[in-house]
Design a protein around this motif. Structure first.
Motif, mmCIF file in Angstrom:
data_model
loop_
_atom_site.group_PDB
_atom_site.id
_atom_site.type_symbol
_atom_site.label_atom_id
_atom_site.label_comp_id
_atom_site.label_asym_id
_atom_site.label_seq_id
_atom_site.Cartn_x
_atom_site.Cartn_y
_atom_site.Cartn_z
ATOM 1 N N ARG A 24 42.165 -10.059 164.164
ATOM 2 C CA ARG A 24 43.039 -9.486 165.192
ATOM 3 C C ARG A 24 42.245 -9.127 166.443
ATOM 4 O O ARG A 24 42.694 -9.382 167.563
ATOM 5 C CB ARG A 24 43.752 -8.251 164.650
ATOM 6 C CG ARG A 24 44.684 -7.637 165.673
ATOM 7 C CD ARG A 24 45.673 -6.691 165.057
ATOM 8 N NE ARG A 24 45.082 -5.406 164.753
ATOM 9 C CZ ARG A 24 45.746 -4.398 164.175
ATOM 10 N NH1 ARG A 24 47.008 -4.563 163.818
ATOM 11 N NH2 ARG A 24 45.161 -3.266 163.941
ATOM 12 N N SER A 30 41.455 -12.416 168.244
ATOM 13 C CA SER A 30 42.663 -13.027 168.816
ATOM 14 C C SER A 30 43.147 -12.245 170.028
ATOM 15 O O SER A 30 43.597 -12.830 171.020
ATOM 16 C CB SER A 30 43.797 -13.051 167.787
ATOM 17 O OG SER A 30 43.387 -13.746 166.652
ATOM 18 N N LEU A 47 40.382 -17.669 169.049
ATOM 19 C CA LEU A 47 41.026 -17.894 167.757
ATOM 20 C C LEU A 47 40.358 -17.034 166.682
ATOM 21 O O LEU A 47 39.224 -17.301 166.278
ATOM 22 C CB LEU A 47 40.958 -19.385 167.379
ATOM 23 C CG LEU A 47 41.579 -19.769 166.034
ATOM 24 C CD1 LEU A 47 43.050 -19.367 165.956
ATOM 25 C CD2 LEU A 47 41.448 -21.271 165.777
ATOM 26 N N LYS A 100 48.110 -10.845 163.255
ATOM 27 C CA LYS A 100 48.909 -11.229 164.436
ATOM 28 C C LYS A 100 49.578 -10.047 165.120
ATOM 29 O O LYS A 100 50.195 -10.211 166.187
ATOM 30 C CB LYS A 100 50.011 -12.226 164.006
ATOM 31 C CG LYS A 100 49.487 -13.606 163.696
ATOM 32 C CD LYS A 100 50.609 -14.606 163.512
ATOM 33 C CE LYS A 100 51.106 -15.115 164.843
ATOM 34 N NZ LYS A 100 50.641 -16.437 165.205
ATOM 35 N N GLY A 158 47.974 -13.533 170.786
ATOM 36 C CA GLY A 158 46.919 -14.538 170.589
ATOM 37 C C GLY A 158 47.141 -15.393 169.342
ATOM 38 O O GLY A 158 48.094 -15.196 168.581
ATOM 39 N N LEU A 159 46.231 -16.342 169.155
ATOM 40 C CA LEU A 159 46.344 -17.286 168.038
ATOM 41 C C LEU A 159 45.573 -16.778 166.820
ATOM 42 O O LEU A 159 44.500 -16.188 166.956
ATOM 43 C CB LEU A 159 45.749 -18.637 168.453
ATOM 44 C CG LEU A 159 46.402 -19.329 169.643
ATOM 45 C CD1 LEU A 159 45.519 -20.466 170.146
ATOM 46 C CD2 LEU A 159 47.782 -19.856 169.234
ATOM 47 N N VAL A 160 46.139 -17.074 165.638
ATOM 48 C CA VAL A 160 45.473 -16.668 164.392
ATOM 49 C C VAL A 160 45.408 -17.868 163.440
ATOM 50 O O VAL A 160 46.378 -18.607 163.282
ATOM 51 C CB VAL A 160 46.236 -15.504 163.722
ATOM 52 C CG1 VAL A 160 45.748 -15.275 162.287
ATOM 53 C CG2 VAL A 160 46.075 -14.219 164.532
#
Ligand SMILES: Cc1cc2nc3c(=O)[nH]c(=O)nc-3n(C[C@H](O)[C@H](O)[C@H](O)COP(=O)(O)O)c2cc1C
Length: 509
Positions: A51, A54, A59, A146, A151-153
Motif C-alpha cells: 500500500r 502503490s 506498483l 488497495k 494506485g496499482l497493486v
C-alpha cells in the motif's frame, strides 16, 4: 537502441505518479509502472508495504505465498488493529467471512508460548474449507493493499507452489488486483486461467508430478469452479495483467509465443529470495556457492525484440540503475531488498534492526545456498546470529513438516498421488520413496520464513521455530536509504531515492 521512451511524472493530488510511456515493436504505446516493489514471501511484502508503494504511484506487490496460514496466524494474534475485520466487511459473502473469522480469531491474541492452530496441508483436491480460506486470505491482503489510494497493486505467486494457486487467484481478483506476477518455474498456464476466472468460468491446472509414468495423468490436475461459490457474485471481474518473472530470454521467448503474457521481470542471480540455477548445471566455487557465468546473462536485445514491456531486477536498487535499465529498453525496475528492510515490511522489528546495524557496520553477508530450499532452486540466505543460517541453530532443530507448501507430488505405486518434502523427517521421506541424499542440508523454509515475519510456530517440544532471512547480494547498500540522523527508513524513502533523479520528464531516444 529501442524506440522512444518517455518517463512521465505528474502529481495526482499530492502524489507523484511515474509511468513509462514507450512505443514498442509494432508501434503500440505502453504505459507501465516505472518501479515495481517485488513480491517477497512469506508476508515480507505484506499489504502495508504494498500500500505504501502503490500510494507513491508505483506498483506495490503483496506476496500470495502461504497467505492462508499467515491470515489464520494474524487472526490468532487477535487482529488487534482491526484491519482484517474491516476488510472482511467488504467481502461479498459475509456469512463465509464471519464463519472463518470466528474459527480462528482469538480476542486479545494467543499467548506467545502457545502454538498456532494449524490448517490442513493442501492436496490436489482442496477441501471446501481450504478453498474458502484461500479466497478470503487473498481477498483481504489485496483489499487492504488497495485501500485509501488509486494506485496499482499486484500479487506474487510461485509456480513451484501450485496447489493453492487457483482459489488464491480468484480471491485476489475479487479484490480487483491489477497485476499477477509469477516466477520460480514456467507459469505458462496462468494467462488462460486469468481469462477464465475473469468471466467466472471453471479452471484447471496441470500439476508437476514426479514418477509420472507410474500414474494416471488425469489425477495430476487441480480444479476450481467459481460456480460453487455463488454468493461471491456473478459479474465479470477485471482481468489482471500477467507478468512472468524470468531469468533467461529463451524462457521469455517461449512464454511470449505460447501464452498471453503482458510483460516480464528479468531477474538476475544477485536478487533476494530464490534464484534460477546457472545454465548448464551447478558448479560450486570454493565457498560452496554456485558459479554464474556470462551464459547466465539475459540477452536484452532479444528481450526488446519480443515487443513486450520488461523490468530489470537483481541489485537495481542502486545509484544510476533505473536510468541504466531504461536505456537498455526496460520500462522500469523491480526492487526487493531495499523494501524488505524498510519500516512497513513484514520482517520482525528485531530482525530489521539487526540487519540495519550489521549493514552499518559492514558485516552483513549473504550467500547462495543450493541445498537449503526444498524447491531445488538456489536460495539467498543472510548470515544472522540466532537464525537458521547458523549451523548450530539448524542442527538443533527437530525436523517437522507441518506447513508443507514446498512438498513435491509423486505417483505412488497404486497410481494415486503422494506428497513429500526433502526437508521433512528423514524416515518419512525415505518411506515415501525419497532419496537420502536429497534430504541433506535442507532447511524448513516454510517455518523459517514464518518465524522471520514474527509468526513463529511453537512445536510440541516447546522450541520456538527460528527465523530464516533472505536478502539480495547488495543488502549492505540499504543504509543509503536512512534519512540523516535516523535508524530506520520508510518505503517512501526508498521510492524517493530511486526515482527522485527522474522527477523531471526524462526522454531516451
Ligand atoms: C525477502 C525477499 C523475499 C522474496 N520473495 C520472493 C517471492 O516470494 N517471490 C518472488 O517472485 N520473488 C521474491 N523475491 C525477489 C524479489 O521479488 C525481487 O525480484 C528481488 O528482490 C530483486 O532483487 P534485489 O533483492 O536485489 O532488489 C524476494 C526477495 C527478497 C529480498
Amino acid at each position: 537502441m529501442p524506440g522512444y521512451l518517455f518517463v512521465l511524472t505528474y502529481y495526482a493530488g499530492k502524489r507523484l505518479i511515474a509511468l513509462t510511456l514507450r512505443f514498442i515493436k509494432g508501434g503500440a504505446l505502453v504505459t507501465e509502472p516505472l518501479l515495481i516493489q517485488g513480491g517477497m514471501g512469506v508476508a515480507v511484502s505484506n499489504w502495508r508495504l504494498a500500500r505504501a508503494v502503490s500510494a507513491e504511484g508505483h506498483l506495490g506487490v503483496v506476496s500470495g505465498t502461504m497467505l492462508d496460514n499467515v491470515f489464520v496466524r494474524r487472526l490468532q494474534d487477535g487482529d488487534l488493529s482491526g484491519d482484517i475485520r474491516r476488510a472482511l466487511a467488504a467481502f461479498p459473502d459475509r456469512l463465509m467471512a464471519e464463519r472463518i473469522y470466528h474459527r480462528y480469531h482469538i480476542p486479545g491474541g494467543k499467548q506467545r508460548e502457545a502454538p498456532y492452530k494449524s490448517i490442513p496441508m493442501h492436496t490436489a483436491r482442496l477441501t471446501r474449507d481450504a478453498q474458502e480460506l484461500l479466497i478470503l486470505a487473498n481477498f483481504v491482503e489485496v483489499f487492504l493493499a488497495k485501500e485509501g489510494h488509486n494506485g496499482l497493486v499486484g500479487i506474487n505467486f510461485l509456480e513451484k507452489i501450485q496447489l493453492p494457486t487457483l482459489p488464491s487467484l480468484y480471491g485476489a481478483m475479487l479484490a480487483r488486483v491489477d497485476y499477477v506476477l509469477m516466477g520460480a518455474g514456467i507459469p505458462k498456464q496462468i494467462p488462460e486461467i486469468l481469462d477464465a476466472l475473469s468471466i467466472r468460468q471453471s479452471v484447471s491446472m496441470k500439476l508437476h508430478v514426479e514418477q509420472f509414468p507410474g500414474g494416471d495423468a488425469r489425477e495430476a490436475v487441480t480444479r476450481f469452479d467459481p460456480a460453487e461459490f455463488p454468493d461471491l457474485g456473478a459479474g465479470r471481474l477485471n482481468r489482471p495483467k500477467f507478468v512472468a518473472v524470468v531469468s533467461s530470454n529463451t524462457l521469455a521467448e517461449m512464454l511470449a509465443k505460447r501464452s498471453k503474457v503482458d510483460g516480464f521481470v528479468v531477474e538476475n542471480h544477485t536478487a533476494g529470495g530464490h534464484n534460477a540455477p546457472p545454465r548448464g548445471g551447478i558448479k560450486l566455487d570454493d565457498r560452496g556457492e554456485p558459479v554464474y557465468t556470462a551464459r547466465d546473462s539475459v540477452d536484452l536485445g532479444k528481450m526488446r525484440s519480443l515487443g513486450l514491456p520488461f523490468w530489470l531486477a537483481g541489485s537495481y536498487g542502486n545509484d544510476g540503475k533505473l536510468k541504466e535499465a531504461l536505456e537498455e529498453g526496460a520500462v522500469g525496475i523491480q526492487v526487493g531488498t531495499p523494501f524488505a528492510f524498510c519500516e512497513e515490511s513484514g520482517f520482525s522489528d528485531e530482525l530489521k534492526k539487526e540487519v540495519l546495524t550489521r549493514a552499518i557496520n559492514g558485516d552483513l553477508s549473504v550467500s547462495t545456498d543450493v541445498l537449503a530450499s526444498s524447491s531445488n532452486y538456489p536460495f539467498k540466505i543472510a548470515s544472522i546470529p540466532g537464525t537458521l543460517s547458523e549451523d548450530e541453530v539448524y542442527e538443533s532443530r527437530e525436523r517437522v513438516c507441518d506447513l508443507g507448501y514446498l512438498r513435491t507430488l509423486f505417483f505412488k505405486e497404486d497410481g494415486t498421488i503422494g506428497y513429500r518434502c526433502p526437508g521433512e523427517p528423514v524416515d518419512n521421506y525415505l518411506r515415501k520413496g525419497g532419496r537420502l541424499e536429497d534430504t541433506e542440508c535442507r532447511k524448513c523454509l516454510c517455518n523459517g520464513l514464518m518465524a522471520a515475519v514474527d509468526y513463529p510456530q511453537v512445536p510440541k517440544n516447546g522450541e520456538v521455530e527460528k527465523p530464516l532471512v533472505t536478502a539480495g547480494q547488495s543488502v549492505n547498500n540499504i543504509i543509503r536509504f536512512l534519512p540523516p540522523g535516523k535508524n530506520s527508513y520508510s518505503a517512501r524513502d526508498v521510492v524517493k531515492l530511486l526515482v527522485g533523479a527522474l522527477r523531471e520528464p526524462h526522454y531516451v531516444f
